[in-house]
Design an enzyme around this catalytic site. Sequence first.
Site, PDB file in Angstrom:
ATOM      1  N   SER A  60      10.967  13.010   8.011  1.00  0.00           N
ATOM      2  CA  SER A  60      10.717  12.659   6.751  1.00  0.00           C
ATOM      3  C   SER A  60       9.737  13.565   6.082  1.00  0.00           C
ATOM      4  CB  SER A  60      10.156  11.096   6.518  1.00  0.00           C
ATOM      5  OG  SER A  60       8.916  10.968   7.381  1.00  0.00           O
ATOM      6  N   HIS A  76       6.232  19.082  12.754  1.00  0.00           N
ATOM      7  CA  HIS A  76       5.173  18.540  13.302  1.00  0.00           C
ATOM      8  C   HIS A  76       5.624  17.712  14.675  1.00  0.00           C
ATOM      9  CE1 HIS A  76       7.772  16.052  10.426  1.00  0.00           C
ATOM     10  NE2 HIS A  76       7.383  14.920  11.307  1.00  0.00           N
ATOM     11  N   LEU A  77       4.678  18.053  15.669  1.00  0.00           N
ATOM     12  CA  LEU A  77       5.095  17.316  16.961  1.00  0.00           C
ATOM     13  C   LEU A  77       4.379  16.100  17.061  1.00  0.00           C
ATOM     14  CD1 LEU A  77       6.318  17.900  19.773  1.00  0.00           C
ATOM     15  CD2 LEU A  77       4.188  18.868  20.308  1.00  0.00           C
TER      16      LEU A  77
HETATM   17  P1  5GP Z   1       8.817  12.319  10.646  1.00  0.00           P
HETATM   18  O1  5GP Z   1       9.288  10.955  10.430  1.00  0.00           O
HETATM   19  O2  5GP Z   1       9.160  13.318   9.927  1.00  0.00           O
HETATM   20  O3  5GP Z   1       9.165  12.734  12.288  1.00  0.00           O
HETATM   21  O4  5GP Z   1       7.201  12.146  10.877  1.00  0.00           O
HETATM   22  C1  5GP Z   1       6.407  12.017   9.650  1.00  0.00           C
HETATM   23  C2  5GP Z   1       5.204  11.389  10.268  1.00  0.00           C
HETATM   24  O5  5GP Z   1       4.226  11.802   9.188  1.00  0.00           O
HETATM   25  C3  5GP Z   1       5.367   9.857  10.023  1.00  0.00           C
HETATM   26  O6  5GP Z   1       4.885   9.260  11.320  1.00  0.00           O
HETATM   27  C4  5GP Z   1       4.339   9.279   9.031  1.00  0.00           C
HETATM   28  O7  5GP Z   1       3.705   8.305   9.126  1.00  0.00           O
HETATM   29  C5  5GP Z   1       3.312  10.542   8.987  1.00  0.00           C
HETATM   30  N1  5GP Z   1       2.965  10.829   7.456  1.00  0.00           N
HETATM   31  C6  5GP Z   1       3.465  10.944   6.503  1.00  0.00           C
HETATM   32  N2  5GP Z   1       2.714  11.068   5.525  1.00  0.00           N
HETATM   33  C7  5GP Z   1       1.528  11.293   5.875  1.00  0.00           C
HETATM   34  C8  5GP Z   1       0.301  11.843   5.352  1.00  0.00           C
HETATM   35  O8  5GP Z   1       0.092  11.692   4.103  1.00  0.00           O
HETATM   36  N3  5GP Z   1      -0.617  11.506   6.132  1.00  0.00           N
HETATM   37  C9  5GP Z   1      -0.911  11.179   7.565  1.00  0.00           C
HETATM   38  N4  5GP Z   1      -1.533  11.357   8.317  1.00  0.00           N
HETATM   39  N5  5GP Z   1       0.596  11.241   8.228  1.00  0.00           N
HETATM   40  C10 5GP Z   1       1.623  11.045   7.300  1.00  0.00           C
END
Ligand code: 5GP
Length: 113
Positions: free
Chosen positions: A94, A99-100
Site C-alpha cells: 500500500s 519497506h521491509l
Molecule cells: P504495505 O502494506 O505497503 O506492505 O505496508 C505499509 C505499512 O506501512 C503498513 O503496515 C502500514 O501500517 C504502514 N504505514 C502506512 N502509513 C504509515 C505512516 O504514515 N506511518 C507509519 N509509521 N506507518 C505507516
Amino acid sequence: MPDCIFCRIIRGEAPAKKVYEDERAFVFEDINPQAPTHVLIIPRKHIVGMKEAQPEDAEIIGYLHLVAAQIARERGIEDGYRTVFNVGPRAGQSVFHLHLHLLGGRSLRWPPG
Ligand code: 5GP
Ligand code: ZN
C-alpha cells in the site's frame, strides 16, 4: 520524492517513532502493528518496490535484512521472527517506497494469509 509518505518521515516532515537510522537505512514503528514487534526498515533512497528495484539496489536490499537481524537481536525475538516484502496490491503493498517489515514477539503462522 516530495509526496512520498516514507520520504517525508525520513526528512522529519511527518511524525514517526524512529527506531534506528544510519547513512543508508531508516527504521520506524509501523503505525498499525500486527505483532509486538512490527517495524519498517526502509532505504533512504526512494525505491518504489521490489518489482522496480535495479541491479544497483542489490546491496541496499541485502543491508536492510542485516539491519532487521540486528533489531531482532536487540529486542530478544530471535526465537522466531519474519521479514517480509509485500510486492504488488494483491499482496497488500500500500506504500510505494520499498519497506521491509520485521514482525516478531509472538508465534507466526505458516502459510501467511
Ligand atoms: P504495505 O502494506 O505497503 O506492505 O505496508 C505499509 C505499512 O506501512 C503498513 O503496515 C502500514 O501500517 C504502514 N504505514 C502506512 N502509513 C504509515 C505512516 O504514515 N506511518 C507509519 N509509521 N506507518 C505507516
Ligand atoms: Zn519515498
